[in-house]
Scaffold this motif. Structure first.
Motif, PDB file in Angstrom:
ATOM      1  N   LEU A  27      16.883 -23.678  57.010  1.00 60.00           N
ATOM      2  CA  LEU A  27      16.024 -22.534  57.296  1.00 60.00           C
ATOM      3  C   LEU A  27      16.651 -21.641  58.353  1.00 60.00           C
ATOM      4  N   ASP A  28      17.150 -22.264  59.402  1.00 55.71           N
ATOM      5  CA  ASP A  28      17.755 -21.514  60.503  1.00 55.71           C
ATOM      6  C   ASP A  28      18.978 -20.736  60.027  1.00 55.71           C
ATOM      7  N   ALA A  29      19.788 -21.360  59.211  1.00 55.48           N
ATOM      8  CA  ALA A  29      21.000 -20.711  58.703  1.00 55.48           C
ATOM      9  C   ALA A  29      20.665 -19.509  57.818  1.00 55.48           C
ATOM     10  N   ASN A  30      19.513 -19.573  57.164  1.00 54.68           N
ATOM     11  CA  ASN A  30      19.108 -18.488  56.278  1.00 54.68           C
ATOM     12  C   ASN A  30      18.134 -17.519  56.933  1.00 54.68           C
ATOM     13  N   GLY A  31      17.934 -17.673  58.229  1.00 52.01           N
ATOM     14  CA  GLY A  31      17.051 -16.765  58.950  1.00 52.01           C
ATOM     15  C   GLY A  31      15.578 -17.017  58.727  1.00 52.01           C
ATOM     16  N   GLY A  32      15.236 -18.214  58.293  1.00 54.13           N
ATOM     17  CA  GLY A  32      13.838 -18.543  58.036  1.00 54.13           C
ATOM     18  C   GLY A  32      13.094 -18.885  59.312  1.00 54.13           C
ATOM     19  N   ASN A  33      11.789 -19.030  59.190  1.00 54.69           N
ATOM     20  CA  ASN A  33      10.940 -19.391  60.321  1.00 54.69           C
ATOM     21  C   ASN A  33      11.018 -20.897  60.544  1.00 54.69           C
ATOM     22  N   VAL A  34      11.542 -21.290  61.689  1.00 50.78           N
ATOM     23  CA  VAL A  34      11.752 -22.711  61.971  1.00 50.78           C
ATOM     24  C   VAL A  34      10.687 -23.283  62.899  1.00 50.78           C
ATOM     25  N   GLU A  35       9.747 -22.472  63.342  1.00 45.01           N
ATOM     26  CA  GLU A  35       8.758 -22.901  64.329  1.00 45.01           C
ATOM     27  C   GLU A  35       7.952 -24.118  63.863  1.00 45.01           C
ATOM     28  N   ASN A  36       7.443 -24.081  62.636  1.00 43.78           N
ATOM     29  CA  ASN A  36       6.633 -25.201  62.134  1.00 43.78           C
ATOM     30  C   ASN A  36       7.456 -26.485  62.037  1.00 43.78           C
ATOM     31  N   ALA A  37       8.676 -26.371  61.565  1.00 44.21           N
ATOM     32  CA  ALA A  37       9.537 -27.553  61.444  1.00 44.21           C
ATOM     33  C   ALA A  37       9.848 -28.127  62.823  1.00 44.21           C
TER      34      ALA A  37
END
Length: 60
Positions: A27-37
């Motif tokens: 997710l981080d590598a693709n610019g996704g939201n990592v907050e929940n994880a």
């Protein structure tokens, strides 16, 4: 809970932790939201601490 049951639960939790950590990295590598994880990983870390303490205190 017996020591073996606690060990089994720790092993399952570690497996899930590794999977979620991998998902978080993707997710981080693709610019996704990592907050929940990240929050989920923090809760799992707390669970692991609690289970390890239970393992120390469990009777043989």
């Amino acid at each position: 809970m017996t020591k073996q049951e606690i060990r089994d639960e720790i092993a399952a939790l570690k497996s899930d932790y590794i999977r979620i950590q991998s998902d978080l990295e993707k997710l981080d590598a693709n610019g996704g939201n990592v907050e929940n994880a990240e929050k989920h990983l923090a809760r799992m870390e707390d669970q692991l601490k609690e289970l390890k303490q239970q393992l120390k205190e469990a009777p043989e």
